[in-house]
Motif scaffolding. Structure first.
Motif, short mmCIF file in Angstrom:
data_model
loop_
_atom_site.label_atom_id
_atom_site.label_comp_id
_atom_site.label_asym_id
_atom_site.label_seq_id
_atom_site.Cartn_x
_atom_site.Cartn_y
_atom_site.Cartn_z
N ALA A 165 3.38 -14.82 -41.03
CA ALA A 165 2.72 -14.45 -39.71
C ALA A 165 3.30 -15.50 -38.44
O ALA A 165 3.67 -15.00 -37.22
N ARG A 166 4.00 -16.74 -38.91
CA ARG A 166 4.41 -17.46 -37.97
C ARG A 166 5.94 -16.90 -37.56
O ARG A 166 6.46 -16.89 -36.31
N VAL A 167 6.59 -16.34 -38.47
CA VAL A 167 7.79 -15.77 -38.25
C VAL A 167 7.58 -14.51 -37.41
O VAL A 167 8.36 -14.11 -36.44
N LYS A 170 7.08 -15.46 -33.81
CA LYS A 170 8.38 -16.30 -32.92
C LYS A 170 9.25 -14.88 -32.80
O LYS A 170 9.86 -14.95 -31.84
N TYR A 171 9.11 -14.11 -33.75
CA TYR A 171 10.28 -12.71 -33.43
C TYR A 171 9.58 -12.26 -32.08
O TYR A 171 10.54 -11.73 -31.43
N GLU A 172 8.44 -11.92 -32.08
CA GLU A 172 7.75 -11.30 -30.83
C GLU A 172 8.06 -11.76 -29.41
O GLU A 172 8.35 -11.32 -28.43
N THR A 176 10.51 -10.80 -26.34
CA THR A 176 9.96 -10.94 -24.95
C THR A 176 11.20 -11.56 -24.23
O THR A 176 11.41 -11.37 -23.26
N LYS A 177 11.53 -12.82 -25.02
CA LYS A 177 12.79 -13.67 -24.23
C LYS A 177 14.11 -12.77 -23.97
O LYS A 177 14.52 -12.77 -22.93
#
Length: 197
Positions: A165-167, A170-172, A176-177
């Motif tokens: 879930a953390r991955v 971070k991917y989302e 966005t970045k």
């Protein structure tokens, strides 16, 4: 129809890999060439995009395969062999990046200044390297494993020793970045076409 074929093909490949790994664990070192042949290009590309150098990527891929061979008896089929191998690759590349961090930053600064003074436009490969250079090591690894290698968040979590879930989160954030970078004229890497596992 194609999805079913891909699933059958993947299952067949995983069985073949499991068989090869078992042979190597039992002492048939020659069988290890099958593993190298299957993973050579993906591991090289992973190292190349993390390290930014063909020579370092080639050397690193060799080192990774040697480390994997040395420790293959410790591999347990609880996790996929691929995830186990990429964990070795990740650790190896992270160690290299830590060792050269200061000199690498100076080199990137020099390269950026050189490009600005020459006024040349960057090709696609240079743009990809520029994009990756702006990311943290962790972001680069997540992006490469997801977009280049088509790994699921669970597999990436296993490789990076992180909660899936953390991955995903971070991917989302990374997408966005990168979206903001695209608005500024940069490039982005797309979502994988298919997912492993």
């Amino acid at each position: 129809m194609k999805r079913a074929e891909a699933t059958r093909e993947k299952a067949g490949t995983e069985k073949e890999l499991a068989s090869i790994v078992e042979q190597v664990q039992q002492g048939d070192v020659q069988a290890y060439t099958g593993i190298i042949e299957y993973f050579q290009r993906p591991i090289y590309l992973y190292c190349y995009y993390l390290l930014g150098s063909r020579e370092e990527a080639e050397d690193s891929a060799q080192d990774i395969f040697l480390k994997a061979l040395e420790h293959i008896r410790g591999f347990s089929p609880r996790a996929s062999f691929s995830a186990w191998l990429y964990t070795i690759a990740r650790n190896h590349c992270t160690d290299l990046l830590k060792r050269r961090s200061k000199s690498f930053k100076l080199f990137k600064l020099y390269k950026k200044q050189q490009t600005e003074t020459e006024g040349t436009s960057l090709g696609l490969t240079e743009k990809v390297h520029e994009l990756l250079a702006r990311l943290s090591d962790e972001e680069r690894q997540i992006l490469l494993l997801r977009a280049l290698e088509n790994y699921s968040f669970e597999q990436i979590g296993s490789i990076m020793e992180m909660n899936p879930a953390r991955v995903r989160k971070k991917y989302e954030r990374l997408r966005t970045k990168l979206g903001r970078q695209k608005e500024k004229g940069g490039i982005t890497l797309g979502e994988p076409r298919s997912h492993r596992g």
